[in-house]
Design a protein around this motif. Sequence first.
Motif, PDB file in Angstrom:
ATOM      1  N   MET A   1       0.828  -1.174   0.000  1.00 34.68           N
ATOM      2  CA  MET A   1       0.000   0.000   0.000  1.00 34.68           C
ATOM      3  C   MET A   1       0.876   1.243   0.000  1.00 34.68           C
ATOM      4  O   MET A   1       1.788   1.339   0.795  1.00 34.68           O
ATOM      5  CB  MET A   1      -0.841   0.007   1.259  1.00 34.68           C
ATOM      6  N   PRO A   2       0.576   2.198  -0.853  1.00 34.00           N
ATOM      7  CA  PRO A   2       1.400   3.417  -0.863  1.00 34.00           C
ATOM      8  C   PRO A   2       1.082   4.317   0.331  1.00 34.00           C
ATOM      9  O   PRO A   2      -0.053   4.723   0.523  1.00 34.00           O
ATOM     10  CB  PRO A   2       1.028   4.095  -2.175  1.00 34.00           C
ATOM     11  N   VAL A   3       2.095   4.596   1.096  1.00 36.04           N
ATOM     12  CA  VAL A   3       1.981   5.499   2.241  1.00 36.04           C
ATOM     13  C   VAL A   3       2.146   6.921   1.734  1.00 36.04           C
ATOM     14  O   VAL A   3       2.891   7.163   0.785  1.00 36.04           O
ATOM     15  CB  VAL A   3       3.079   5.175   3.268  1.00 36.04           C
ATOM     16  N   MET A   4       1.450   7.839   2.347  1.00 35.65           N
ATOM     17  CA  MET A   4       1.672   9.241   2.025  1.00 35.65           C
ATOM     18  C   MET A   4       1.579  10.079   3.294  1.00 35.65           C
ATOM     19  O   MET A   4       1.048   9.628   4.313  1.00 35.65           O
ATOM     20  CB  MET A   4       0.674   9.736   0.976  1.00 35.65           C
ATOM     21  N   HIS A   5       2.122  11.272   3.194  1.00 34.09           N
ATOM     22  CA  HIS A   5       2.032  12.240   4.285  1.00 34.09           C
ATOM     23  C   HIS A   5       1.374  13.496   3.749  1.00 34.09           C
ATOM     24  O   HIS A   5       1.517  13.827   2.573  1.00 34.09           O
ATOM     25  CB  HIS A   5       3.425  12.574   4.836  1.00 34.09           C
ATOM     26  N   PHE A   6       0.649  14.161   4.621  1.00 31.99           N
ATOM     27  CA  PHE A   6       0.080  15.452   4.263  1.00 31.99           C
ATOM     28  C   PHE A   6       0.446  16.442   5.356  1.00 31.99           C
ATOM     29  O   PHE A   6       0.424  16.129   6.535  1.00 31.99           O
ATOM     30  CB  PHE A   6      -1.429  15.375   4.007  1.00 31.99           C
ATOM     31  N   HIS A   7       0.850  17.613   4.922  1.00 34.86           N
ATOM     32  CA  HIS A   7       1.317  18.649   5.832  1.00 34.86           C
ATOM     33  C   HIS A   7       0.222  19.692   5.983  1.00 34.86           C
ATOM     34  O   HIS A   7      -0.359  20.129   4.979  1.00 34.86           O
ATOM     35  CB  HIS A   7       2.579  19.308   5.275  1.00 34.86           C
ATOM     36  N   VAL A   8      -0.051  20.064   7.228  1.00 37.60           N
ATOM     37  CA  VAL A   8      -1.105  21.050   7.485  1.00 37.60           C
ATOM     38  C   VAL A   8      -0.583  22.187   8.351  1.00 37.60           C
ATOM     39  O   VAL A   8       0.358  22.007   9.143  1.00 37.60           O
ATOM     40  CB  VAL A   8      -2.352  20.414   8.152  1.00 37.60           C
ATOM     41  N   ARG A   9      -1.199  23.357   8.178  1.00 35.47           N
ATOM     42  CA  ARG A   9      -0.911  24.514   9.028  1.00 35.47           C
ATOM     43  C   ARG A   9      -2.161  24.814   9.837  1.00 35.47           C
ATOM     44  O   ARG A   9      -3.251  24.978   9.297  1.00 35.47           O
ATOM     45  CB  ARG A   9      -0.535  25.730   8.189  1.00 35.47           C
ATOM     46  N   TRP A  10      -1.972  24.887  11.141  1.00 36.93           N
ATOM     47  CA  TRP A  10      -3.067  25.140  12.076  1.00 36.93           C
ATOM     48  C   TRP A  10      -3.306  26.637  12.212  1.00 36.93           C
ATOM     49  O   TRP A  10      -2.470  27.447  11.796  1.00 36.93           O
ATOM     50  CB  TRP A  10      -2.723  24.502  13.423  1.00 36.93           C
ATOM     51  N   PRO A  11      -4.399  27.036  12.848  1.00 40.03           N
ATOM     52  CA  PRO A  11      -4.704  28.472  13.002  1.00 40.03           C
ATOM     53  C   PRO A  11      -3.621  29.274  13.730  1.00 40.03           C
ATOM     54  O   PRO A  11      -3.496  30.473  13.518  1.00 40.03           O
ATOM     55  CB  PRO A  11      -6.013  28.481  13.792  1.00 40.03           C
ATOM     56  N   ASP A  12      -2.814  28.623  14.563  1.00 38.01           N
ATOM     57  CA  ASP A  12      -1.741  29.331  15.272  1.00 38.01           C
ATOM     58  C   ASP A  12      -0.436  29.349  14.479  1.00 38.01           C
ATOM     59  O   ASP A  12       0.610  29.714  14.995  1.00 38.01           O
ATOM     60  CB  ASP A  12      -1.522  28.723  16.657  1.00 38.01           C
TER      61      ASP A  12
END
Length: 94
Positions: A1-12
């Motif tokens: 299964m291909p693993v992936m990452h996703f990067h997020v920016r929070w309100p702070d």
Amino acid sequence: MPVMHFHVRWPDQSETRCYSPSLVVQDFLTPGQAYPLPDFLGRTREALGIASERVRAKFGFACSQAMDQLAEIEQIARRFEKHPEAQVTVLRFD
């Protein structure tokens, strides 16, 4: 299964690198898009739930790492619950 990452920016303005055991998260989130916090949580719950079930279908057990990631996302999100304008921005996939 291909693993992936996703990067997020929070309100702070803090950022988190999140794990998914499947590319399905690309069907729910778009890089560069800001989502109201409740929408972001709903999308990640659904995406990581589907990803975990894909692991179950292939290997016979759910992906605990996906569920741990969801728990971390929900824990961080609690800091912003009282801010109705809070948004989470998806930065990129890798």
